[in-house]
Design an enzyme around this catalytic site. Structure first.
Site, PDB file in Angstrom:
ATOM      1  N   LYS A 159      35.264  51.417  35.330  1.00 28.11           N
ATOM      2  CA  LYS A 159      34.376  50.276  35.100  1.00 28.11           C
ATOM      3  C   LYS A 159      34.385  49.403  36.351  1.00 28.11           C
ATOM      4  CE  LYS A 159      32.246  46.615  33.465  1.00 28.11           C
ATOM      5  NZ  LYS A 159      32.324  45.824  34.730  1.00 28.11           N
ATOM      6  N   GLY A 180      41.463  42.768  40.406  1.00 26.15           N
ATOM      7  CA  GLY A 180      40.661  41.612  40.001  1.00 26.15           C
ATOM      8  C   GLY A 180      41.514  40.364  39.943  1.00 26.15           C
ATOM      9  N   SER A 181      41.132  39.449  39.072  1.00 29.16           N
ATOM     10  CA  SER A 181      41.822  38.167  39.009  1.00 29.16           C
ATOM     11  C   SER A 181      43.123  38.262  38.220  1.00 29.16           C
ATOM     12  CB  SER A 181      40.919  37.113  38.360  1.00 29.16           C
ATOM     13  OG  SER A 181      40.801  37.347  36.971  1.00 29.16           O
ATOM     14  N   GLU A 192      46.418  44.754  40.915  1.00 30.58           N
ATOM     15  CA  GLU A 192      46.350  44.110  42.227  1.00 30.58           C
ATOM     16  C   GLU A 192      45.415  42.932  42.042  1.00 30.58           C
ATOM     17  OE1 GLU A 192      45.105  42.546  45.171  1.00 30.58           O
ATOM     18  OE2 GLU A 192      44.086  44.354  45.866  1.00 30.58           O
ATOM     19  N   CYS A 208      40.888  40.380  49.337  1.00 32.10           N
ATOM     20  CA  CYS A 208      42.074  39.860  48.654  1.00 32.10           C
ATOM     21  C   CYS A 208      43.182  39.560  49.660  1.00 32.10           C
ATOM     22  CB  CYS A 208      42.557  40.837  47.590  1.00 32.10           C
ATOM     23  SG  CYS A 208      42.816  42.509  48.190  1.00 32.10           S
ATOM     24  N   GLU A 265      42.956  30.495  45.210  1.00 34.89           N
ATOM     25  CA  GLU A 265      42.203  31.495  45.963  1.00 34.89           C
ATOM     26  C   GLU A 265      40.713  31.235  45.787  1.00 34.89           C
ATOM     27  OE1 GLU A 265      42.119  36.334  46.538  1.00 34.89           O
ATOM     28  OE2 GLU A 265      42.371  35.523  44.525  1.00 34.89           O
TER      29      GLU A 265
END
Length: 340
Positions: A8, A61-62, A89, A123, A220
């Site tokens: 996804k 992602g977050s 991650e 990132c 971030e």
């Protein structure tokens, strides 16, 4: 290796994902090994994480979303036929720490490349810089002068160093950061502007703050925003400790020409960055040479692009075969004691 995958992608990466799938299929990937699906992330996760066959999740992602995945898997643990493996991650608030002995020209280049390449949408992008007061006047001049030369525009024109940010949502987020910075004690030294007339463009932005607890040094933004904090040269060890106490530990860099300082920083920041750089920008890890990943609130540090990540997706089995099996349960020492 026998694993099948439901992939996804993020909504903003769906076209790239489709192209990758076309390439893999042309290369001979059988149907059903990688199953690319589109749709609402929360809805797909609800279905996938509830399936009793779930073997694992490899997430990028977050931090907030990964936390929700962990909670969902935990609540379903009695339902699965095996314990799912979780790899995450989740990004970070990556740092560059400079010592008074640093090469200022190299430091300036690392900040610009690390902070503004790919519009800061990495990132690993450098987003906070800690600079000793003795270096700040020279570094500030270098950064302000060089940032003014950065061209922003259509990425098909290779003379442009930066393009647009990914979408309007990101653009609006960055504009809010500028508004909040202007309302605080922070100083916007360069940038702090955006334009969405011909695309979602954000100017490369340099901010100075004197507040170690400011959101500018803690949150971030995933954009071309670099915040600097100037400290007294004598406070180097204290700043090193403050960086180590932060929750995000993906990438970081130390700039110094003093090997003792480099060793001190490497040791003191042992757990502050999964990928640590010495006199270089904290971005651009080379697959196969610099396995990538961070710990604490930056993920599970399973090092994408390495054997360590690969073996997380194997299920080893040990096999023993006896060619001369015993036919009496008694061990030799038992027989000896009986005879005595």
């Amino acid at each position: 290796m026998g694993n099948t995958i439901v992939w996804k992608p993020a909504g903003t990466a769906k076209y790239a994902a489709q192209l990758i799938m076309r390439i893999l299929r042309e290369a001979g990937l059988p149907d059903g090994v990688i199953n690319l699906v589109y749709g609402d992330g929360a809805e797909i996760a609800e279905i996938a994480l509830a399936d009793h066959r779930l073997a694992g999740v490899h997430f990028t992602g977050s931090t907030q979303v990964f936390n929700s995945v962990i909670r969902k898997v935990g609540s379903n643990v009695d339902h699965y036929r095996s314990y799912p493996r979780l790899i995450g991650e989740t990004g970070g608030k990556n740092f560059i720490l400079a010592h008074g002995s640093a090469d200022v020209a190299a430091l300036g280049t690392a900040i610009i490349r690390g902070g503004y390449e790919y519009q800061g949408q990495k990132c690993s992008a450098a987003s906070r810089v800690f600079v000793p007061a003795s270096l700040w006047p020279a570094l500030k001049t270098i950064l302000c002068d060089e940032i003014s030369t950065i061209r922003v525009g259509d990425v098909s024109d290779f003379s442009n160093f930066m393009g647009a940010v990914i979408d309007q949502k990101a653009w609006r987020k960055h504009m809010r950061v500028f508004e909040e910075a202007k309302a605080s004690s922070a100083k916007i030294l360069r940038g702090g502007e955006g334009d969405q007339k011909d695309g979602y463009f954000i100017a490369p932005t340099l901010i100075e703050t004197d507040d170690l607890e400011a959101p500018l040094l803690r949150e971030e933004f995933f954009g071309p925003i670099v915040t600097t904090y100037v400290f007294r040269d004598s406070d180097f060890e204290n700043i090193l400790e403050r960086i180590d106490q932060s929750g995000a530990c993906l990438t970081g860099a130390i700039f110094s020409t003093d090997r003792r300082i480099i060793d001190q920083a490497s040791s003191g920041l042992r757990f502050a960055a999964g990928n640590f750089y010495i006199n270089d920008k904290p971005t651009g890890a080379i697959v196969g040479q610099q396995p990538f990943g961070g710990a604490r609130m930056s993920g599970t540090n399973d090092k994408a692009g390495s054997i360590w990540n690969l073996i997380r997706w194997t299920s080893p089995r040990s096999i023993k075969e006896a060619f001369v099996p015993p036919r009496d349960y008694r061990y030799p020492y038992l027989s000896s004691s009986v005879d005595d």
